[in-house]
Design a protein around this motif. Structure first.
Motif, PDB file in Angstrom:
ATOM      1  N   MET A  98       0.825  -1.391  -0.286  1.00  0.00           N
ATOM      2  CA  MET A  98      -0.045   0.014   0.011  1.00  0.00           C
ATOM      3  C   MET A  98       0.860   1.235   0.054  1.00  0.00           C
ATOM      4  O   MET A  98       1.720   1.274   0.799  1.00  0.00           O
ATOM      5  N   PRO A  99       0.783   2.198  -0.828  1.00  0.00           N
ATOM      6  CA  PRO A  99       1.639   3.404  -0.898  1.00  0.00           C
ATOM      7  C   PRO A  99       1.350   4.162   0.324  1.00  0.00           C
ATOM      8  O   PRO A  99       0.089   4.242   0.867  1.00  0.00           O
ATOM      9  N   HIS A 100       2.283   5.144   0.781  1.00  0.00           N
ATOM     10  CA  HIS A 100       2.143   5.858   1.671  1.00  0.00           C
ATOM     11  C   HIS A 100       1.488   6.954   1.456  1.00  0.00           C
ATOM     12  O   HIS A 100       1.619   7.709   0.198  1.00  0.00           O
ATOM     13  N   SER A 101       0.241   7.291   2.015  1.00  0.00           N
ATOM     14  CA  SER A 101      -0.630   8.244   1.689  1.00  0.00           C
ATOM     15  C   SER A 101      -0.130   9.785   1.852  1.00  0.00           C
ATOM     16  O   SER A 101      -0.814  10.620   1.590  1.00  0.00           O
ATOM     17  N   HIS A 134       3.357   9.192  -8.500  1.00  0.00           N
ATOM     18  CA  HIS A 134       3.406   7.644  -8.153  1.00  0.00           C
ATOM     19  C   HIS A 134       4.774   7.545  -7.625  1.00  0.00           C
ATOM     20  O   HIS A 134       4.980   6.452  -6.818  1.00  0.00           O
ATOM     21  N   LYS A 135       5.871   8.046  -8.378  1.00  0.00           N
ATOM     22  CA  LYS A 135       7.299   7.948  -7.919  1.00  0.00           C
ATOM     23  C   LYS A 135       7.383   8.313  -6.517  1.00  0.00           C
ATOM     24  O   LYS A 135       7.990   7.452  -5.677  1.00  0.00           O
ATOM     25  N   GLY A 136       6.837   9.239  -6.097  1.00  0.00           N
ATOM     26  CA  GLY A 136       6.953   9.867  -4.591  1.00  0.00           C
ATOM     27  C   GLY A 136       6.321   8.795  -3.610  1.00  0.00           C
ATOM     28  O   GLY A 136       6.979   8.460  -2.620  1.00  0.00           O
ATOM     29  N   ASP A 137       5.146   8.407  -4.069  1.00  0.00           N
ATOM     30  CA  ASP A 137       4.634   7.494  -3.200  1.00  0.00           C
ATOM     31  C   ASP A 137       5.232   6.336  -3.045  1.00  0.00           C
ATOM     32  O   ASP A 137       5.306   5.711  -2.110  1.00  0.00           O
ATOM     33  N   ALA A 138       5.930   5.580  -4.205  1.00  0.00           N
ATOM     34  CA  ALA A 138       6.157   4.503  -3.885  1.00  0.00           C
ATOM     35  C   ALA A 138       7.748   4.631  -3.347  1.00  0.00           C
ATOM     36  O   ALA A 138       7.956   3.631  -2.526  1.00  0.00           O
ATOM     37  N   ILE A 139       8.452   5.538  -3.292  1.00  0.00           N
ATOM     38  CA  ILE A 139       9.675   5.826  -2.507  1.00  0.00           C
ATOM     39  C   ILE A 139       9.687   6.002  -0.803  1.00  0.00           C
ATOM     40  O   ILE A 139       9.880   5.309  -0.078  1.00  0.00           O
ATOM     41  N   ASN A 140       8.371   6.540  -0.672  1.00  0.00           N
ATOM     42  CA  ASN A 140       8.042   6.846   0.767  1.00  0.00           C
ATOM     43  C   ASN A 140       7.732   5.464   1.167  1.00  0.00           C
ATOM     44  O   ASN A 140       7.921   5.295   2.426  1.00  0.00           O
ATOM     45  N   ALA A 141       6.776   4.636   0.536  1.00  0.00           N
ATOM     46  CA  ALA A 141       6.406   3.234   1.054  1.00  0.00           C
ATOM     47  C   ALA A 141       7.590   2.461   1.261  1.00  0.00           C
ATOM     48  O   ALA A 141       7.671   1.784   2.172  1.00  0.00           O
ATOM     49  N   ALA A 178      18.069   6.763  -0.611  1.00  0.00           N
ATOM     50  CA  ALA A 178      18.937   6.653  -1.807  1.00  0.00           C
ATOM     51  C   ALA A 178      18.448   5.104  -2.425  1.00  0.00           C
ATOM     52  O   ALA A 178      18.340   5.191  -3.544  1.00  0.00           O
ATOM     53  N   GLN A 179      18.347   4.098  -1.543  1.00  0.00           N
ATOM     54  CA  GLN A 179      17.820   2.727  -2.117  1.00  0.00           C
ATOM     55  C   GLN A 179      16.696   2.854  -2.674  1.00  0.00           C
ATOM     56  O   GLN A 179      16.538   2.248  -3.835  1.00  0.00           O
ATOM     57  N   ALA A 180      15.755   3.622  -2.177  1.00  0.00           N
ATOM     58  CA  ALA A 180      14.425   3.516  -2.511  1.00  0.00           C
ATOM     59  C   ALA A 180      14.279   4.425  -4.219  1.00  0.00           C
ATOM     60  O   ALA A 180      13.754   3.724  -4.796  1.00  0.00           O
ATOM     61  N   ASP A 181      15.009   5.198  -4.123  1.00  0.00           N
ATOM     62  CA  ASP A 181      14.953   6.182  -5.036  1.00  0.00           C
ATOM     63  C   ASP A 181      15.802   5.445  -6.347  1.00  0.00           C
ATOM     64  O   ASP A 181      15.227   5.451  -7.485  1.00  0.00           O
ATOM     65  N   LYS A 182      16.696   4.838  -6.125  1.00  0.00           N
ATOM     66  CA  LYS A 182      17.593   3.938  -7.081  1.00  0.00           C
ATOM     67  C   LYS A 182      16.576   2.713  -7.438  1.00  0.00           C
ATOM     68  O   LYS A 182      16.628   2.606  -9.034  1.00  0.00           O
ATOM     69  N   ALA A 183      15.873   2.036  -6.846  1.00  0.00           N
ATOM     70  CA  ALA A 183      15.146   1.099  -7.027  1.00  0.00           C
ATOM     71  C   ALA A 183      13.967   1.451  -8.204  1.00  0.00           C
ATOM     72  O   ALA A 183      13.564   0.815  -9.032  1.00  0.00           O
ATOM     73  N   VAL A 184      13.313   2.621  -7.600  1.00  0.00           N
ATOM     74  CA  VAL A 184      12.095   2.846  -8.387  1.00  0.00           C
ATOM     75  C   VAL A 184      12.663   3.672  -9.701  1.00  0.00           C
ATOM     76  O   VAL A 184      11.909   3.189 -10.786  1.00  0.00           O
ATOM     77  N   LYS A 185      13.746   4.398  -9.841  1.00  0.00           N
ATOM     78  CA  LYS A 185      14.091   4.804 -11.266  1.00  0.00           C
ATOM     79  C   LYS A 185      14.603   3.597 -11.939  1.00  0.00           C
ATOM     80  O   LYS A 185      14.311   3.620 -13.222  1.00  0.00           O
ATOM     81  N   ILE A 206      13.319   0.565 -12.236  1.00  0.00           N
ATOM     82  CA  ILE A 206      11.898  -0.282 -12.872  1.00  0.00           C
ATOM     83  C   ILE A 206      10.897   0.824 -13.447  1.00  0.00           C
ATOM     84  O   ILE A 206      10.009   0.093 -14.152  1.00  0.00           O
ATOM     85  N   TYR A 207      11.200   2.013 -13.189  1.00  0.00           N
ATOM     86  CA  TYR A 207       9.768   2.954 -13.623  1.00  0.00           C
ATOM     87  C   TYR A 207       9.844   2.726 -15.263  1.00  0.00           C
ATOM     88  O   TYR A 207      10.681   3.006 -16.064  1.00  0.00           O
ATOM     89  N   GLN A 208       8.465   2.535 -15.852  1.00  0.00           N
ATOM     90  CA  GLN A 208       7.966   2.880 -17.036  1.00  0.00           C
ATOM     91  C   GLN A 208       6.759   3.888 -17.025  1.00  0.00           C
ATOM     92  O   GLN A 208       5.844   3.868 -16.291  1.00  0.00           O
ATOM     93  N   GLN A 209       6.533   4.592 -18.097  1.00  0.00           N
ATOM     94  CA  GLN A 209       5.302   5.436 -18.239  1.00  0.00           C
ATOM     95  C   GLN A 209       4.059   4.404 -18.053  1.00  0.00           C
ATOM     96  O   GLN A 209       3.986   3.653 -18.724  1.00  0.00           O
ATOM     97  N   GLY A 210       3.169   5.273 -17.219  1.00  0.00           N
ATOM     98  CA  GLY A 210       2.029   4.698 -17.122  1.00  0.00           C
ATOM     99  C   GLY A 210       1.683   3.718 -15.636  1.00  0.00           C
ATOM    100  O   GLY A 210       0.720   3.122 -15.566  1.00  0.00           O
ATOM    101  N   MET A 211       3.103   3.487 -15.113  1.00  0.00           N
ATOM    102  CA  MET A 211       3.130   2.466 -13.984  1.00  0.00           C
ATOM    103  C   MET A 211       2.259   3.282 -12.782  1.00  0.00           C
ATOM    104  O   MET A 211       2.617   4.459 -12.478  1.00  0.00           O
ATOM    105  N   THR A 212       1.522   2.537 -12.098  1.00  0.00           N
ATOM    106  CA  THR A 212       0.884   3.065 -10.846  1.00  0.00           C
ATOM    107  C   THR A 212       1.836   3.036  -9.659  1.00  0.00           C
ATOM    108  O   THR A 212       2.840   2.266  -9.697  1.00  0.00           O
ATOM    109  N   SER A 213       1.319   3.678  -8.504  1.00  0.00           N
ATOM    110  CA  SER A 213       2.345   3.523  -7.263  1.00  0.00           C
ATOM    111  C   SER A 213       2.461   2.079  -6.856  1.00  0.00           C
ATOM    112  O   SER A 213       3.525   1.551  -6.452  1.00  0.00           O
TER     113      SER A 213
END
Length: 205
Positions: free
Chosen positions: A150-153, A161-168, A177-184, A186-193
Motif C-alpha cells: 500500500m503506498p504511503h498516503s 506515483h514515484k514519490g508515493d512508491a519511494i515513501n512506502a 537513496a536505495q528506494a529512489d534508485k530501485a524506483v528509477k 524499474i519505472y516505466q510510463q503509465g505505472m501506478t504506485s
C-alpha cells in the motif's frame, strides 16, 4: 490483552492505521502486506492484534489474519529481532513465503530485507527452523512473489506515483537513496504506485 478489533477504518497512513471501535480510536501499526488487504477508508475492517506494554509506551500491532500474527509472535522471540524488524520481514514477503525461505535455507533472500544483516539472517534460519516444523501453509510459494504494498498516503516527496512508491519503501526500512534508485530502475510510463512498489521490491529482494 487486545486480540482483535472490528470497527470503521478512519485513517490509513502506512505503516499505521486508525480504527474506530465503539467511539474509541485505536492507533495500530501493521505490516505493509496487511495494510494492502484492508478496505477503503470509512469501511468496516477486522484486524487481529498483538499488544505490547513497555515502560515508555503501549503499542498495538495489527495483522490481516491469525497466520501473520502467529509468525510475528514467533519472530519477536528470536534473539535480536524486535517488533520493528518483524514488521519489516512481514512487509517484504508473506508469512508462507518467509517460511519457505527458512525451509529451503534461503539466506540470500532473507538478508535482502531492510535491517536484516547476515548474522541476523543466519540466526533467523537457525532459530525459526524448529519453531516452524508444524507450520501449515504453502511453503513452496516463491519469496519473490510478495504481494504489492500500500503506498504511503502522506509524502514529503513529490506528489506523484514515484514519490508515493519511494515513501512506502522508506517506511519499510530502506534508505531514501536505495528506494529512489530501485524506483528509477524499474519505472516505466503509465505505472501506478502499486506497480512501482511491487516491482521495486522484487528488484531488491
Amino acid at each position: 490483552m487486545i486480540g482483535r478489533l472490528r470497527g470503521i477504518l478512519i485513517e490509513k497512513i502506512a505503516p499505521e492505521i486508525l480504527i474506530e471501535c465503539h467511539g474509541i480510536g485505536y492507533e495500530v501499526t501493521m505490516p505493509m502486506t496487511s495494510i494492502y488487504s484492508l478496505p477503503d477508508i470509512n469501511q468496516e475492517a477486522t484486524i487481529y492484534t498483538h499488544f505490547v506494554v513497555r515502560e515508555d509506551a503501549q503499542l498495538l500491532y495489527g495483522f490481516a489474519n491469525k497466520v501473520e500474527r502467529k509468525l510475528f509472535r514467533l519472530l519477536i522471540k528470536v534473539n535480536g529481532v524486535g517488533p520493528k524488524l518483524a514488521l519489516a520481514i512481514l512487509s517484504g514477503m508473506s508469512a508462507d513465503q518467509f517460511v519457505s525461505c527458512v525451509v529451503h535455507d534461503d539466506l540470500t533472500t532473507i538478508v535482502k530485507i531492510p535491517g536484516v544483516g547476515k548474522k541476523t539472517a543466519e540466526r533467523l534460519l537457525i532459530e525459526m527452523r524448529d519453531r516452524l516444523k508444524d507450520w501449515q501453509g504453502d511453503i513452496h510459494t516463491p519469496a519473490t512473489d510478495a504481494a504489492p504494498l500500500m503506498p504511503h498516503s502522506e509524502t514529503s516527496f513529490a506528489n506523484d506515483h514515484k514519490g508515493d512508491a519511494i515513501n512506502a519503501l522508506v517506511s519499510l526500512g530502506y534508505t531514501t537513496a536505495q528506494a529512489d534508485k530501485a524506483v528509477k530502475l524499474i519505472y516505466q510510463q503509465g505505472m501506478t504506485s502499486e506497480d512501482l512498489i511491487r516491482d521495486a521490491l522484487k528488484s531488491m529482494i
